[in-house]
Design a protein around this motif. Structure first.
Motif, mmCIF file in Angstrom:
data_model
loop_
_atom_site.group_PDB
_atom_site.id
_atom_site.type_symbol
_atom_site.label_atom_id
_atom_site.label_comp_id
_atom_site.label_asym_id
_atom_site.label_seq_id
_atom_site.Cartn_x
_atom_site.Cartn_y
_atom_site.Cartn_z
ATOM 1 N N ALA A 21 0.836 -1.202 0.000
ATOM 2 C CA ALA A 21 0.000 0.000 0.000
ATOM 3 C C ALA A 21 0.873 1.256 0.000
ATOM 4 O O ALA A 21 0.579 2.231 -0.696
ATOM 5 N N VAL A 24 2.322 1.779 -3.470
ATOM 6 C CA VAL A 24 1.290 2.188 -4.412
ATOM 7 C C VAL A 24 0.856 3.631 -4.139
ATOM 8 O O VAL A 24 0.645 4.406 -5.067
ATOM 9 N N ILE A 28 0.829 6.823 -6.659
ATOM 10 C CA ILE A 28 -0.352 7.670 -6.859
ATOM 11 C C ILE A 28 0.047 9.126 -6.718
ATOM 12 O O ILE A 28 -0.332 9.970 -7.528
ATOM 13 N N TYR A 35 0.289 15.065 -13.110
ATOM 14 C CA TYR A 35 -0.913 14.965 -13.931
ATOM 15 C C TYR A 35 -1.129 16.209 -14.779
ATOM 16 O O TYR A 35 -1.052 17.328 -14.295
ATOM 17 N N ASN A 36 -1.367 15.997 -16.033
ATOM 18 C CA ASN A 36 -1.673 17.094 -16.940
ATOM 19 C C ASN A 36 -3.070 16.892 -17.475
ATOM 20 O O ASN A 36 -3.359 15.876 -18.082
ATOM 21 N N LEU A 135 2.639 24.860 -30.773
ATOM 22 C CA LEU A 135 2.746 23.458 -30.393
ATOM 23 C C LEU A 135 3.231 22.600 -31.569
ATOM 24 O O LEU A 135 2.779 22.777 -32.693
ATOM 25 N N MET B 17 -6.261 -2.584 0.808
ATOM 26 C CA MET B 17 -5.742 -1.227 0.569
ATOM 27 C C MET B 17 -4.971 -1.155 -0.752
ATOM 28 O O MET B 17 -5.174 -0.234 -1.571
ATOM 29 N N ALA B 18 -4.093 -2.117 -0.966
ATOM 30 C CA ALA B 18 -3.290 -2.138 -2.183
ATOM 31 C C ALA B 18 -4.177 -2.247 -3.423
ATOM 32 O O ALA B 18 -3.939 -1.577 -4.426
ATOM 33 N N THR B 21 -5.782 1.192 -4.101
ATOM 34 C CA THR B 21 -4.834 2.179 -4.633
ATOM 35 C C THR B 21 -4.381 1.807 -6.042
ATOM 36 O O THR B 21 -4.175 2.681 -6.866
ATOM 37 N N PHE B 22 -4.266 0.531 -6.317
ATOM 38 C CA PHE B 22 -3.905 0.119 -7.679
ATOM 39 C C PHE B 22 -4.971 0.561 -8.676
ATOM 40 O O PHE B 22 -4.679 1.010 -9.782
ATOM 41 N N LEU B 24 -6.854 3.139 -8.342
ATOM 42 C CA LEU B 24 -6.679 4.588 -8.517
ATOM 43 C C LEU B 24 -5.537 4.874 -9.492
ATOM 44 O O LEU B 24 -5.633 5.738 -10.362
ATOM 45 N N ILE B 25 -4.447 4.139 -9.344
ATOM 46 C CA ILE B 25 -3.304 4.322 -10.230
ATOM 47 C C ILE B 25 -3.717 4.085 -11.668
ATOM 48 O O ILE B 25 -3.404 4.869 -12.569
ATOM 49 N N PHE B 28 -5.592 6.998 -13.001
ATOM 50 C CA PHE B 28 -4.754 8.155 -13.337
ATOM 51 C C PHE B 28 -3.941 7.918 -14.607
ATOM 52 O O PHE B 28 -3.765 8.798 -15.435
ATOM 53 N N MET B 29 -3.465 6.686 -14.741
ATOM 54 C CA MET B 29 -2.659 6.382 -15.933
ATOM 55 C C MET B 29 -3.488 6.481 -17.204
ATOM 56 O O MET B 29 -3.045 7.012 -18.209
ATOM 57 N N THR B 31 -6.349 8.166 -17.708
ATOM 58 C CA THR B 31 -6.856 9.495 -18.057
ATOM 59 C C THR B 31 -5.742 10.521 -18.261
ATOM 60 O O THR B 31 -6.004 11.664 -18.595
ATOM 61 N N MET B 32 -4.499 10.125 -18.032
ATOM 62 C CA MET B 32 -3.396 11.068 -18.189
ATOM 63 C C MET B 32 -3.246 11.432 -19.657
ATOM 64 O O MET B 32 -3.335 10.590 -20.534
ATOM 65 N N ALA B 33 -3.032 12.706 -19.894
ATOM 66 C CA ALA B 33 -2.895 13.171 -21.270
ATOM 67 C C ALA B 33 -1.484 12.908 -21.773
ATOM 68 O O ALA B 33 -0.524 13.397 -21.200
ATOM 69 N N SER B 35 -0.588 14.002 -24.512
ATOM 70 C CA SER B 35 -0.559 14.940 -25.629
ATOM 71 C C SER B 35 0.793 15.640 -25.681
ATOM 72 O O SER B 35 1.561 15.613 -24.722
ATOM 73 N N THR B 37 3.259 18.397 -25.267
ATOM 74 C CA THR B 37 3.289 19.562 -24.394
ATOM 75 C C THR B 37 4.557 20.370 -24.640
ATOM 76 O O THR B 37 5.091 21.000 -23.766
#
Lengths: 145, 160
Positions: A21, A24, A28, A35-36, A135, B17-18, B21-22, B24-25, B28-29, B31-33, B35, B37
């Protein structure tokens, strides 16, 4: 001969997962920090250049897609289409009034006629924007012969 | 009668818990852009009347992008790869900045309105690389006047 007997508790075979945990959570936090948010989802074929500089975070966006639709974003919210270049100027003036140092990013398709870009640049210049980024994508060796 | 109660050791269950959180990770991965930059930056010159002088033809190197997508440097047709060689002749003799030569002349990039944006970016990119190619002490002074600025300038020159 004495027979040696093993005494003591037999250890249960198990993999310690308590630190999982922590690891991880660390990952996070990394993702949240780096995060962009993609403010502009317009699909464009960006021009390719060899010289590229990092665009500052939360820079304002002006995008022109393949169909010639102009969209603007202040950097935090999703971009919204505008109907004319005059609107781009009004938008830029508002952004600059709030933050005079705000950088603007022009994200345009490489096949867009330059006159469109010219008008956008002119609108940004008149709104007293200080830094503009055009860009681009990384140019590779096969791009130009 | 006394009831026997089994004692449960107090503990917070962290096994899932792990997993949480995984999840969530992964969110995030996904939805990360990813694009682009990065891009070509340029500083918009401050509104300064003295700088307008730079736009005079004789003082500057003029790079034009024709509607056909070819390049004219000071009126001469040129390929992108020849830009650096041509600008080499514009190096100020004897002047060094940090021990390196410099080009004082501003470069004006004037793409035709009909030209695709990509062709203009190629020229801009090439001009930005000249500093490294020639080992110059400072960046080239590239200006990108807009159509309105050019018209205003001609208007001002006409009034003189």
């Amino acid at each position: 001969m004495i027979r040696v007997r093993r005494v003591g508790r037999k250890a249960d075979p198990y993999i310690p997962t308590a630190s999982m945990a922590d690891i991880v959570f660390l990952l996070i936090i990394f993702f949240i920090v780096t995060y962009n948010i993609e403010v502009d989802k317009a699909k464009v074929q960006l021009p390719r250049t060899a010289v590229r500089t990092d665009v500052p975070r939360e820079a304002a966006y002006v995008s022109v897609d393949t169909e010639g639709i102009i969209r603007v974003s202040g950097g935090k919210e999703t971009s919204v289409p505008v109907s004319s270049v005059e609107e781009v100027q009004t938008f830029a003036q508002n952004v600059v009034a709030q933050n005079p140092e705000k950088a603007f990013v022009v994200k345009a398709d490489k096949n867009t006629r330059y006159q469109v870009i010219d008008k956008i640049l002119d609108a940004l210049k008149q709104a007293r924007v200080k830094t503009i980024f055009l860009l681009s994508e990384q140019r590779t060796i096969s791009d130009r012969t | 009668m006394k009831l026997e109660r089994r004692k449960v050791p107090p503990e917070i269950f962290t096994g899932s818990m792990a997993d949480v959180t995984f999840l969530l990770i992964i969110y995030f991965m996904v939805t990360m852009a990813f694009s682009a930059t990065k891009g070509l930056d340029f500083q918009v010159p401050k509104e300064d009347t003295s700088k307008q002088v730079q736009l005079e033809r004789e003082e500057a190197v003029e790079v034009k992008v024709t509607p056909q997508g070819t390049y004219l440097v000071d009126g001469k047709p040129m390929a992108l790869s020849q830009f650096a060689d041509y600008l080499k002749t514009k190096i100020v003799p004897g002047k060094l900045v940090d021990g390196k030569p410099v080009i004082e002349k501003p470069v004006i990039l004037r793409p035709d309105p009909q030209v695709p944006y990509g062709a203009m970016m190629d020229a801009f990119d090439e001009l930005r690389q000249v500093k490294d190619k020639l080992g110059l002490g400072k960046d080239l002074n590239i200006s990108l006047p807009t159509q309105r600025e050019i018209e205003n300038l001609w208007g001002a020159l006409g009034a003189l």
